[in-house]
Structure formats: structure tokens, C-alpha cells
Design an enzyme around this catalytic site. Structure first.
Site, short mmCIF file in Angstrom:
data_model
loop_
_atom_site.label_atom_id
_atom_site.label_comp_id
_atom_site.label_asym_id
_atom_site.label_seq_id
_atom_site.Cartn_x
_atom_site.Cartn_y
_atom_site.Cartn_z
N ASP A 92 0.86 -1.19 0.00
CA ASP A 92 0.00 0.00 0.00
C ASP A 92 0.89 1.23 0.00
O ASP A 92 2.06 1.17 0.37
CB ASP A 92 -0.93 0.01 1.22
N GLU A 156 0.05 -0.52 5.66
CA GLU A 156 1.06 0.06 6.56
C GLU A 156 0.87 1.55 6.71
O GLU A 156 0.97 2.09 7.80
CB GLU A 156 2.47 -0.25 6.03
ZN LIG Z 1 6.84 2.42 4.13
#
Ligand SMILES: [Zn+2]
Length: 451
Positions: A92, A156
Site C-alpha cells: 500500500d 502500513e
Molecule cells: Zn513504508
């Protein structure tokens, strides 16, 4: 470096790496599905799963994590009795922010001035490609000498903790002798660096009350206890004259013995205005990596526009305290709360509320894994020695892994050197760094297997 067969293989694989990174960057995999369709993230996850399968990984799966995103997992068995290494990255990305401010489209990998531009090129799709390159280079040169687990997270950047909670619920999944987190970066491009420490953090909200309601400052000001003034006193008590953080009972004199952060470089990185001094004491590295640092994140009080001539009855602030390794975040939170209460003047009513906290992290740099990485980096970056830097921020997953697997070594490396401008517009990756770090990771796996 060219005399090393692993390095030669990686060099020959760079055109393919670029093509693959371009495919990955093209997925708008921002894990905020109100802004970007879920199919973009799914596309990236499936791309990675396919890549792992074609490298011979087993048990490849898209794991549904509790925050509604997917992490990609795969296992590549090594020789009987070999050690296990877990390689981490995330697919992501941060949203592109102001698309008009990008010189070239954010989701298109474009080469310019020797760098490859595109959202996620360094953070952290480049990390995915780095892991693939390292494994392919080993396969072409005698095989991968360890068992490899790969985990690629899907949220994340959102901080929603999907993988952390999944790992806690399935602690057997990510067990390893060593974990390589490919989401950090060299201190400067060309200077091989492991991030050896991360500061933890605690957040405390403080409320100060003095009156039943606001009063006219002409009629009452001068004797009426002003809650905003009391809050300002409290906040000021958290700093010494030179600006260093001062919390009663919390030591603030630890020092950093790794890589030093030159003051001039820091001033440039932080874009400090001419004539303005840095705050704190000790070296810059002491201040940003080894000592506590308090920051007032917000104050609730009337804004200037529309302010009335009033003595304030109540005021509120949100305070963050970065906590270096060696300090317990829970203990630091208690000390901060006690300090705030003890320094509130005039008998004002004060209440404090912890909002959240995370522990600091410190790698064991004397471990065999670190020695293996140092040896590998010296080959990948001829003439350079591996440096250990700190990171002022936190990676919550690191703490999760460190507490689930206390005997596992954790190494943080990656492509996010300062020029990469991760999280900003015009993010880019240095292909040279990608090449060298892939060589370093491959040689690390080989050295570590033999250690
Ligand atoms: Zn990162």
C-alpha cells in the site's frame, strides 16, 4: 562490485526490475477505499502473489487482516536444517496528495535524471522488488541457502494495524530466526545503513479548568485564574531554557554512539530558517534518536479571529512524548502525567488522559545477523562500512514482531533515503540503491546461512 557473481546477476536483472516496479506502481493501492477502489489494492496483492508463485513459493495466500485489507504471504523452503528469514515489505502507498504538483503522473514509473519517479517507488513497492531481486540472484548462483518467508502488508501507511493484529492472532505464521524489514532507508544515498533503533511514543491529553465560565477580561482580568495562562505555564515547564525536554524523573542525557548527524545536514533536512537555533543539548543524533522529545501537538483555545476579551475558564492540549530505547513508554507516560499535575499553577484543576502509546525498539547490533549484514553491505557498497542510524519515528509492527518473537533478530534496511521524498509529491527511487541493496540482501542471506 562487478567481480561478484551475485552483483553481476542483479545488474543483469535491473531492466526486468524496472518493468516490474512500473507494473506495481501503476496500481493505485492506497488502502483508503473511500478514496481509491479496493480493486487497486487487490490488483497489487495479486501481482505479488503471482510473482511469489512463479519464484517457487509455497502456501502463497492473501490473508484477510482485521482492518479489512490483505497481506500477501508466501514460503520458500530452503535446505534441510537451514535457518528461516522473514522478508517484509508493504504494497500500500500514501495517497498522491496534490496530483498537480507532481512533475509526472504519480502512478506511472518515469525515469528522470537517473531516478525512477512514482508513488511507492521507494516506499515500499521498491522493497518488494528488492526482495525478488535478491532471491533471483541467489537462485542463479547456487540457490537460496535459507528458508524464506515473505510478508507484504496492505495497510502500513494507514496505521490501522491489520497485520499486527493478524500476527498476534496467528503467532506461528511469521516465526523466523531473523526478520528483514525492507521499509527503512540509507542515511544518505550511497551510505549503507541499518536502522538500529526506533523511538516509541506516548500521547497525553491535558485539560485545565479554573472557572465556571469565561469572564470579561476588563472586569475580572488580573485576579481571575486564567485557565489558558495556567496551561501555557504547564506546557512551558516541559522545556529547559535551551529547549530540551524536561519531564521530572525522566533522564534526558543518554547519548547516541552510532552514525552522527551533522548539524548542517540536519538544518538542511529540516529546512530550518536562517538565524533560528536548533533546540536541545548534546549532539543532533543524541537529540533525535537517543533522548526523549516532547511536542505540543495541539491546543484548544479560542482562535485569534473571533476572539473576545475573555479570561478563559478551561483549556486543553495534546502532548506527544517520543521515548527512546531504554525507556519504558508506560513509565514515561506516568512521569509525564505526574509532571503536568505537579506543575499546574494556582491550584487549577488539571486532568490528564493517556491517548495511546508504543514502545521503542532497539536491535541487537552485536548479533550474527548484523555481522552478516555488515559484511554484505561492505561488498555491495565498495569502500563503505555499514552505519547504524536511529529513526525518530515508530514502526508499530516492529514492536509487535519484537514482542511475539523476542529471540528473533530484526534488521531494518530499505530504499527510503532522503532524496526519495517518501510520503511527499514526486517520490522517487534511486535505481543504484535498488541494485546495491538487492545485492546486499542476497549476500546477507548467504552470509547469515553460513554464520
Ligand atoms: Zn513504508
Amino acid at each position: 562490485m562487478s567481480s561478484n557473481p551475485v552483483a553481476e546477476t542483479v545488474a543483469s536483472l535491473m531492466p526486468r526490475a524496472k518493468a516490474e516496479l512500473a507494473e506495481l506502481v501503476a496500481f493505485k493501492s492506497v488502502a483508503d477505499f473511500d478514496q481509491f477502489p479496493r480493486s487497486e489494492s487487490e490488483g497489487a496483492a495479486n501481482w505479488i502473489a503471482d510473482a511469489l508463485r512463479s519464484e517457487g513459493f509455497e502456501d502463497v495466500a492473501l490473508l484477510d487482516t482485521p482492518d479489512g485489507t490483505q497481506s500477501v504471504y508466501g514460503y520458500l523452503p530452503g535446505p534441510e536444517g537451514a535457518k528461516t528469514v522473514l522478508l517484509y515489505a508493504h504494497y500500500d502507498v500514501q495517497p498522491p496528495l496534490d496530483e498537480a504538483a507532481w512533475t509526472t503522473p504519480p502512478f506511472e514509473l518515469v525515469e528522470r535524471d537517473g531516478r525512477w519517479y512514482g508513488r511507492g517507488s521507494a516506499d515500499c513497492k521498491g522493497g518488494v522488488v528488492m526482495h525478488l531481486l535478491a532471491l533471483r540472484a541467489l537462485k542463479a548462483n547456487g540457490g537460496v541457502p535459507v528458508h524464506v518467508k515473505v510478508i507484504v502488508e496492505g495497510s502500513e501507511e494507514q496505521g490501522t494495524g491489520g497485520l499486527e493484529r493478524y500476527a498476534e492472532a496467528h503467532p506461528e505464521l511469521l516465526t523466523a530466526d531473523t526478520i528483514v524489514i525492507g521499509d527503512a532507508g540509507n542515511f544518505r544515498a550511497g551510505l549503507p545503513t541499518v536502522t538500529a533503533t526506533l523511538r516509541g511514543m506516548t500521547l497525553v491529553r491535558v485539560q485545565v479548568d479554573t472557572l465556571e465560565g469565561n469572564l470579561h477580561s476588563g472586569q475580572f482580568g488580573g485576579a481571575a485564574p486564567d485557565a489558558l495562562a495556567a496551561l501555557i505555564r504547564v506546557l512551558d515547564s516541559l522545556r529547559a531554557k535551551d529547549g530540551s525536554t524536561k519531564v521530572d524523573g525522566l533522564a534526558a542525557d543518554s547519548s547516541w554512539d552510532g552514525l552522527q548527524y551533522e548539524e548542517q545536514a540536519f538544518r538542511e533536512d529540516a529546512k530550518v530558517l536562517d538565524g533560528v537555533e536548533l533546540i536541545g543539548s548534546g549532539t543532533v543524533a543524541d537529540r533525535v534518536w537517543a533522548r526523549p522529545a516532547v511536542t505540543v501537538l495541539g491546543i484548544d483555545c479560542p482562535p485569534v479571529v473571533g476572539a473576545t476579551p475573555s479570561v478563559q475558564a478551561g483549556a486543553r492540549a495534546l502532548i506527544s512524548l517520543r521515548v527512546p530505547p531504554g525507556f519504558d513508554a508506560v513509565e514515561a507516560t506516568k512521569l509525564l502525567q505526574a509532571h503536568i499535575e505537579a506543575h499546574t499553577p494556582w491550584g487549577a484543576r488539571v486532568s490528564t488522559e493517556p491517548i495511546g502509546q508504543g514502545q521503542a525498539f532497539r536491535a541487537d547490533t552485536s548479533s550474527p545477523a548484523y555481522a552478516s549484514m555488515a559484511e554484505a553491505m561492505a561488498v555491495a557498497y565498495p569502500g563503505q562500512e555499514m552505519q547504524s542510524a536511529g529513526m525518530g519515528g515508530s514502526i508499530p509492527l516492529c514492536n509487535t514482531l519484537a514482542s511475539l518473537y523476542p529471540d528473533t533478530e530484526i534488521l531494518l534496511i530499505g530504499l527510503s533515503e532522503p532524496e526519495a521524498q517518501i510520503h511527499a509529491v514526486n517520490e522517487s527511487v534511486s535505481p543504484d540503491e535498488l541494485e546495491r541493496l538487492s545485492v546486499a540482501e542476497a549476500l546477507f542471506l548467504r552470509n547469515y546461512a553460513a554464520s
